[in-house]
Design a protein around this motif. Structure first.
Motif, PDB file in Angstrom:
ATOM      1  N   MET A  83      28.454  29.275  51.406  1.00 56.14           N
ATOM      2  CA  MET A  83      28.234  27.875  51.017  1.00 56.14           C
ATOM      3  C   MET A  83      27.260  27.184  51.956  1.00 56.14           C
ATOM      4  N   ARG A  84      27.326  27.542  53.228  1.00 49.15           N
ATOM      5  CA  ARG A  84      26.452  26.889  54.212  1.00 49.15           C
ATOM      6  C   ARG A  84      25.006  27.344  54.108  1.00 49.15           C
ATOM      7  N   SER A  85      24.757  28.475  53.456  1.00 47.30           N
ATOM      8  CA  SER A  85      23.373  28.946  53.361  1.00 47.30           C
ATOM      9  C   SER A  85      22.520  27.894  52.667  1.00 47.30           C
ATOM     10  N   PRO A  86      21.332  27.649  53.194  1.00 44.67           N
ATOM     11  CA  PRO A  86      20.464  26.658  52.544  1.00 44.67           C
ATOM     12  C   PRO A  86      20.027  27.082  51.144  1.00 44.67           C
ATOM     13  N   TYR A  87      20.274  28.333  50.786  1.00 46.64           N
ATOM     14  CA  TYR A  87      19.790  28.844  49.499  1.00 46.64           C
ATOM     15  C   TYR A  87      20.870  28.859  48.427  1.00 46.64           C
ATOM     16  N   THR A  88      22.026  28.273  48.739  1.00 48.73           N
ATOM     17  CA  THR A  88      23.159  28.348  47.813  1.00 48.73           C
ATOM     18  C   THR A  88      23.334  27.059  47.023  1.00 48.73           C
ATOM     19  N   MET A  89      23.458  27.207  45.706  1.00 50.59           N
ATOM     20  CA  MET A  89      23.855  26.089  44.853  1.00 50.59           C
ATOM     21  C   MET A  89      25.258  26.371  44.313  1.00 50.59           C
ATOM     22  N   ILE A  90      25.866  25.362  43.709  1.00 53.18           N
ATOM     23  CA  ILE A  90      27.234  25.509  43.218  1.00 53.18           C
ATOM     24  C   ILE A  90      27.213  25.763  41.708  1.00 53.18           C
ATOM     25  N   ALA A  91      28.011  26.711  41.256  1.00 54.29           N
ATOM     26  CA  ALA A  91      28.136  27.007  39.826  1.00 54.29           C
ATOM     27  C   ALA A  91      29.560  27.469  39.562  1.00 54.29           C
ATOM     28  N   SER A  92      30.071  27.198  38.366  1.00 55.02           N
ATOM     29  CA  SER A  92      31.503  27.432  38.162  1.00 55.02           C
ATOM     30  C   SER A  92      31.861  28.856  37.755  1.00 55.02           C
ATOM     31  N   ASP A  93      30.962  29.518  36.969  1.00 58.70           N
ATOM     32  CA  ASP A  93      31.341  30.780  36.336  1.00 58.70           C
ATOM     33  C   ASP A  93      32.560  30.557  35.431  1.00 58.70           C
ATOM     34  N   GLY A  94      32.840  29.315  35.106  1.00 63.51           N
ATOM     35  CA  GLY A  94      34.008  29.013  34.291  1.00 63.51           C
ATOM     36  C   GLY A  94      33.651  28.853  32.821  1.00 63.51           C
ATOM     37  N   ASP A  95      34.631  28.425  32.051  1.00 58.21           N
ATOM     38  CA  ASP A  95      34.362  28.184  30.631  1.00 58.21           C
ATOM     39  C   ASP A  95      35.014  26.865  30.227  1.00 58.21           C
ATOM     40  N   ILE A  96      35.242  26.690  28.942  1.00 56.29           N
ATOM     41  CA  ILE A  96      35.870  25.458  28.458  1.00 56.29           C
ATOM     42  C   ILE A  96      37.237  25.836  27.906  1.00 56.29           C
ATOM     43  N   PRO A  97      38.270  25.744  28.724  1.00 57.92           N
ATOM     44  CA  PRO A  97      39.594  26.164  28.262  1.00 57.92           C
ATOM     45  C   PRO A  97      40.149  25.180  27.232  1.00 57.92           C
ATOM     46  N   VAL A  98      40.942  25.723  26.330  1.00 56.70           N
ATOM     47  CA  VAL A  98      41.752  24.848  25.485  1.00 56.70           C
ATOM     48  C   VAL A  98      42.955  24.460  26.338  1.00 56.70           C
ATOM     49  N   PHE A  99      43.152  23.172  26.510  1.00 57.89           N
ATOM     50  CA  PHE A  99      44.153  22.706  27.470  1.00 57.89           C
ATOM     51  C   PHE A  99      45.514  23.330  27.180  1.00 57.89           C
ATOM     52  N   GLY A 100      46.065  23.988  28.191  1.00 55.34           N
ATOM     53  CA  GLY A 100      47.396  24.569  28.049  1.00 55.34           C
ATOM     54  C   GLY A 100      47.417  26.006  27.579  1.00 55.34           C
ATOM     55  N   GLN A 101      46.278  26.526  27.118  1.00 57.72           N
ATOM     56  CA  GLN A 101      46.287  27.903  26.602  1.00 57.72           C
ATOM     57  C   GLN A 101      45.849  28.901  27.665  1.00 57.72           C
ATOM     58  N   ALA A 102      46.565  30.031  27.726  1.00 56.19           N
ATOM     59  CA  ALA A 102      46.262  31.123  28.657  1.00 56.19           C
ATOM     60  C   ALA A 102      46.386  30.635  30.106  1.00 56.19           C
ATOM     61  N   ALA A 103      45.961  31.479  31.039  1.00 55.34           N
ATOM     62  CA  ALA A 103      46.100  31.142  32.467  1.00 55.34           C
ATOM     63  C   ALA A 103      44.752  31.340  33.157  1.00 55.34           C
ATOM     64  N   PRO A 104      43.777  30.504  32.806  1.00 56.78           N
ATOM     65  CA  PRO A 104      42.410  30.741  33.299  1.00 56.78           C
ATOM     66  C   PRO A 104      42.294  30.515  34.801  1.00 56.78           C
ATOM     67  N   HIS A 105      41.256  31.101  35.366  1.00 57.62           N
ATOM     68  CA  HIS A 105      40.897  30.833  36.759  1.00 57.62           C
ATOM     69  C   HIS A 105      40.671  29.320  36.906  1.00 57.62           C
ATOM     70  N   PRO A 106      41.180  28.735  37.979  1.00 53.41           N
ATOM     71  CA  PRO A 106      41.057  27.278  38.131  1.00 53.41           C
ATOM     72  C   PRO A 106      39.616  26.774  38.254  1.00 53.41           C
ATOM     73  N   ARG A 107      38.664  27.667  38.455  1.00 57.88           N
ATOM     74  CA  ARG A 107      37.268  27.248  38.629  1.00 57.88           C
ATOM     75  C   ARG A 107      36.739  26.465  37.433  1.00 57.88           C
ATOM     76  N   SER A 108      37.297  26.740  36.233  1.00 54.85           N
ATOM     77  CA  SER A 108      36.816  26.011  35.054  1.00 54.85           C
ATOM     78  C   SER A 108      37.109  24.518  35.171  1.00 54.85           C
ATOM     79  N   TYR A 109      38.224  24.185  35.756  1.00 55.19           N
ATOM     80  CA  TYR A 109      38.633  22.786  35.887  1.00 55.19           C
ATOM     81  C   TYR A 109      38.181  22.161  37.204  1.00 55.19           C
ATOM     82  N   GLY A 110      37.981  23.000  38.226  1.00 56.14           N
ATOM     83  CA  GLY A 110      37.933  22.429  39.559  1.00 56.14           C
ATOM     84  C   GLY A 110      36.680  22.585  40.402  1.00 56.14           C
ATOM     85  N   THR A 111      35.790  23.521  40.026  1.00 57.57           N
ATOM     86  CA  THR A 111      34.719  23.922  40.959  1.00 57.57           C
ATOM     87  C   THR A 111      34.029  22.766  41.685  1.00 57.57           C
ATOM     88  N   PHE A 112      33.467  21.836  40.914  1.00 53.49           N
ATOM     89  CA  PHE A 112      32.582  20.829  41.524  1.00 53.49           C
ATOM     90  C   PHE A 112      33.388  19.790  42.307  1.00 53.49           C
TER      91      PHE A 112
END
Ligand SMILES: [Zn+2]
Length: 549
Positions: free
Chosen positions: A393-422
């Protein structure tokens, strides 16, 4: 050059009009996306465009938004998103809105729908809240031309793939994504990727890679990603950079050194990252790649052949020990299995015990083979060290991206990155851990990815830019999604504007659906106005013009 001047003459009068603003956002600290320290200013919006940044006093406005105590920033651009999963069911993309994302870029990891024109036309028909862009997937192109097989492409096939890559760029892609870890990307020699990269680079695109290997051989993978940029003659990006499994922890020291050295000799290599110590992908990531050739049916046949099954099992055990399993079947938990939705949220140890077996590596490998045989599942893998997350993260060459998707609320057990990354970067890594300054974090989520994609009219709060704007509380912005309770929206992002319309206002999702498909650099004739970074005499506003033509 004459065209630049003409466009400026044409557009300046529009900017200098002093009619009422549609919206003025007033009183906030401005983190404008540049990374420079915040300052106080009002933001004036007319139509879909920011028309003023400064002291606007009592200028007439249809709506005046009081943002005292808040930060106003450009909407975030997620350069690695799987948002096509869910955009139909959830066109508001509420998980993204609530962490401040206003643009998502699809087609990562070598996988995109084809043709790109049809894909984007489908998105254009949807009333969506956020902007949408895409890469074209090298794996998808290879699958269409060569199939899911482990062999070299013939010269004719190579020409066909190059033509498809060029067409994808003309259809609006931002570049070529590879997923050299996945079938069939893993069957692709580097030289073949470079051939496609050259085509894409000439059309203004970049290369972005889910690398061939992110564990024991992560450094070789970084070298390969750099080589694709260097020999392909285009910008190249290590996406969701991490080093997986204990034996590889700490290797980010060396991977960042490779990036540094490459940049020093003139290779435009960059990085993106999500702020978590777990990754997420198919359960087949634990299976040796040779066993996946040909697709599901072939894999099941191999699992039914005792000698091959034994080899597959040995490799899975190894992966559970030193790769994505990080030494314990508990570290792998199920996101979703199409064939049995009740498995979501359970880890491999629990699943193995529910089969009446002890959760040893060997028994867990049997469980994995059973899941793969039934069609596979998606899973979360806890196998990344926090020190590597912070270092990258500290590298000057790093940007932030989620690698997430758009979960249907309550369905499955997705990685929290979809909701939380930024929001997590702003809450944990800015406010709590002081890894980044607020302004730098905003830059890595807005102008930096915009610059990478050559989206010149978004990612900054400046007159002439498109009005993708967020207002958040720096004291409370936070992610809430957890691995065992992933369906929790981030908090603290109060207002989100996309193309001049509020899609989130006072914490409530509105009825507006102003999201657009953002076309890539070779998508249409208007984009030909952009002639590269050398045309400095056109001034910084020119790029903002070309997208609105
Ligand atoms: Zn990936």
């Amino acid at each position: 050059m004459p065209r630049c001047v003409l466009l400026l003459l044409f557009t300046l009068p529009l900017w200098s009009q002093s009619a009422a603003y549609d919206v003025i956002i007033t009183g906030a600290r401005v983190a404008d996306g540049s990374g420079s320290p915040w300052y106080f200013a009002d933001i004036g919006v007319r139509g879909d465009t920011i028309v003023a940044v400064g002291a606007l006093g009592n200028a007439p406005a249809a709506a005046r938004i009081d943002a005292h105590g808040m930060v106003v920033a450009p909407g975030f651009i997620d350069i690695h998103s799987h948002g096509r999963r869910g955009i139909n069911a959830v066109p508001t993309a509420e998980n993204y809105l609530r962490e401040g994302v206003t643009t998502i870029v699809e087609g990562p990891d070598g996988s995109s729908p084809l043709p790109i024109s049809t894909f984007l036309d489908g998105i254009r028909k949807l009333p969506i809240s956020i902007n949408f862009a895409t890469f074209v997937g090298q794996g998808s192109i290879r699958q269409a031309v060569v199939g899911l097989v482990d062999r070299r492409a013939t010269p004719e096939e190579l020409e066909k793939m190059k033509a498809m890559a060029a067409q994808a760029m003309r259809d609006g892609a931002f570049g070529l994504s590879t997923g050299l870890f996945y079938v069939p990307g893993n069957f692709t020699p580097t030289e073949e990727v470079i051939e496609l990269a050259r085509v894409v680079g000439k059309l203004g695109g970049i290369h972005i890679s889910h690398m061939r290997e992110e564990a024991a051989h992560v450094l070789d993978s970084v070298r390969e990603t750099i080589r694709i940029g260097e020999e392909g003659g285009l910008p190249t990006q290590i996406t969701h950079h991490k080093t997986i499994g204990q034996p590889s922890w700490g290797r980010s020291v060396d991977s960042l050194k490779l990036v540094e050295e490459a940049r020093a000799r003139g290779v435009d290599v960059t990085i993106d990252q999500y702020p978590y110590t777990a990754s997420s992908t198919g359960i087949a990531a634990l299976v040796p790649q040779w066993a996946l050739e040909g697709g599901q049916k072939s894999t099941s046949e191999r699992l039914a052949a005792p000698e091959q099954r034994a080899r597959i099992k040995a490799a899975i055990v190894q992966n559970l020990k030193v790769d994505r399993g990080a030494g314990d079947p508990k570290n792998v938990s199920i996101v979703n299995c199409q064939f049995d939705r009740t498995l979501a949220g359970k880890n491999l140890a629990q699943l193995t015990e529910s089969r009446g077996q002890q959760a040893t590596m060997e028994n867990a490998a049997e469980t994995v083979m059973d899941l793969v045989n039934k069609g596979g599942c998606s899973a979360v893998y806890h196998a990344i060290a926090e020190e590597d997350v912070v270092r990258i993260m500290r590298s000057p060459y790093t940007m932030i991206a989620s690698d997430g998707d758009i979960p249907v609320f309550g369905q499955a057990a997705p990685h929290p990155r979809s909701y939380g990354t930024f929001a997590r970067v702003l809450g944990v890594y800015v406010r709590e851990k002081h890894v980044l300054t607020l302004e730098d974090a905003v830059r890595r989520m807005s102008s930096y990815p915009a610059q990478r994609l050559k989206i010149w009219d978004r990612g900054m709060l400046r007159p002439g830019m498109k009005a993708d704007i967020i207002v958040f509380d720096p004291a409370t912005v936070a992610d809430r999604a957890e691995y065992d309770k992933p369906h929790q929206y981030s908090v603290g992002v109060r207002d989100v504007m996309v193309n001049g319309k509020f899609v989130l206002r006072q914490d409530k999702v509105t009825a507006e659906r102003p999201g657009r498909v953002i076309p890539g650099p070779s998508a249409n004739s208007a984009s030909m106005v952009y002639t590269g970074l050398n045309s400095g005499s056109c001034g910084s506003r020119l790029p903002a013009i070309q997208r609105s033509v």
